[in-house]
Design an enzyme around this catalytic site. Structure first.
Site, PDB file in Angstrom:
ATOM      1  N   LYS A  63      12.343 -16.005  54.043  1.00 31.97           N
ATOM      2  CA  LYS A  63      13.755 -15.629  53.863  1.00 31.97           C
ATOM      3  C   LYS A  63      14.659 -16.628  54.567  1.00 31.97           C
ATOM      4  O   LYS A  63      15.627 -17.139  53.980  1.00 31.97           O
ATOM      5  CB  LYS A  63      14.010 -14.228  54.422  1.00 31.97           C
ATOM      6  N   CYS A 103      24.371   1.093  49.222  1.00 31.39           N
ATOM      7  CA  CYS A 103      22.957   1.457  49.021  1.00 31.39           C
ATOM      8  C   CYS A 103      22.222   1.379  50.367  1.00 31.39           C
ATOM      9  O   CYS A 103      21.348   0.540  50.588  1.00 31.39           O
ATOM     10  CB  CYS A 103      22.321   0.532  47.988  1.00 31.39           C
ATOM     11  N   CYS A 161      25.226   7.357  47.026  1.00 35.30           N
ATOM     12  CA  CYS A 161      25.102   7.350  45.566  1.00 35.30           C
ATOM     13  C   CYS A 161      26.367   7.856  44.880  1.00 35.30           C
ATOM     14  O   CYS A 161      26.739   7.363  43.812  1.00 35.30           O
ATOM     15  CB  CYS A 161      23.901   8.193  45.129  1.00 35.30           C
ATOM     16  N   CYS A 191      28.694   5.076  44.208  1.00 25.39           N
ATOM     17  CA  CYS A 191      28.105   3.896  43.541  1.00 25.39           C
ATOM     18  C   CYS A 191      28.404   3.908  42.046  1.00 25.39           C
ATOM     19  O   CYS A 191      28.186   4.909  41.365  1.00 25.39           O
ATOM     20  CB  CYS A 191      26.597   3.874  43.784  1.00 25.39           C
TER      21      CYS A 191
END
Length: 262
Positions: free
Chosen positions: A170, A240, A247, A250
């Site tokens: 990463k 998230c 949610c 979203c």
């Protein structure tokens, strides 16, 4: 038929290896190449995430690694600062990384200044980043390698970057993106890993970020590889969330496989 000598084992083995040397869709009688898999509805999901990220007000936007280095420094120093910020950022909130980088830069953050610093002083400056004792060790080791092997600069390939102490895939991919403006792969952190699994952007569930990177790179168009980390990290910080995702706020609630619909 009787009397026909059977081919030797080595010849049979050779013939077998030749048969599988062809890519799908090549060679006599090979089946046509299967269509590339991609998750259903991903473009619409991505567009809605872009809309949710349009205000650019997540911690990663205001205090991410791209904001932690001295833009007026010589390119080589700037790249070193990017790598250091990325090493500090692992398992650490952006706010903490940003503050640690500011303290380091106030001391004049270069390869030479870090090599001249004793471990205790470096530890006091970067505390309370996550695993700060290990990071002191990795920073000193990596900085010495950069001085000896790369003339004080950072490597320009993922393969060389991941050989440095404290640098994983990463960090390496983000270093390529930010320091070298080069896209060699997708940078996958815990946010990208979690959200890719929730959206079913991986063929089957992945356990580790590196698995997720490989799975995403198989289907996600290359021109999105750089953007996807920034998009999903901020989305993961604001909406998230790891625990109790929001949610109800979203835009993907109606098309997300993991959404808690109320």
């Amino acid at each position: 038929t009787a009397g026909t000598p059977r081919p030797s084992r080595s010849r049979r083995r050779r013939r077998k290896s030749l048969a599988i040397a062809y890519e799908a869709g090549q060679g006599d009688g090979a089946e046509p190449r299967a269509e590339r898999w991609e998750p259903p509805g991903w473009r619409e999901q991505l567009e809605r995430i872009r809309e949710m990220r349009s205000s650019r007000d997540a911690p990663v936007d205001e205090m991410g690694v791209h904001k932690c280095y001295d833009i007026s420094a010589p390119p080589q120093v700037m790249r070193y600062q990017v790598l250091l910020a990325l090493m500090l950022s692992s398992q650490t909130k952006d706010q903490v990384t940003s503050a640690a980088m500011l303290r380091l830069r106030q001391r004049g953050l270069t390869v030479d200044s870090v090599l001249q610093m004793d471990d205790e002083s470096l530890g006091q400056i970067i505390y309370p980043v996550g695993f700060w004792r290990n990071k002191v060790k990795y920073i000193k080791q990596t900085t010495a390698i950069l001085k000896q092997k790369y003339g004080g600069d950072i490597p320009s390939t993922v393969e060389e970057l991941v050989q440095l102490p404290g640098v994983g895939p990463k960090v390496a991919h983000l270093a390529m993106h930010i320091a070298w403006d080069s896209v060699a792969g997708i940078a996958v952190d815990t946010h990208v890993h979690r959200i890719s699994n929730r959206l079913k952007w991986v063929k089957k569930e992945t356990k580790y970020p590196e698995e997720t990177r490989v799975a995403l790179e198989e289907w996600l168009p290359r021109d999105l590889w750089k953007e996807i980390n920034w998009l999903l990290v901020g989305f993961g910080q604001q909406t998230c969330l790891p625990v109790n995702p929001r949610c109800s706020q979203c835009l993907n609630q109606d098309i997300c496989p993991a959404a808690k619909r109320r």
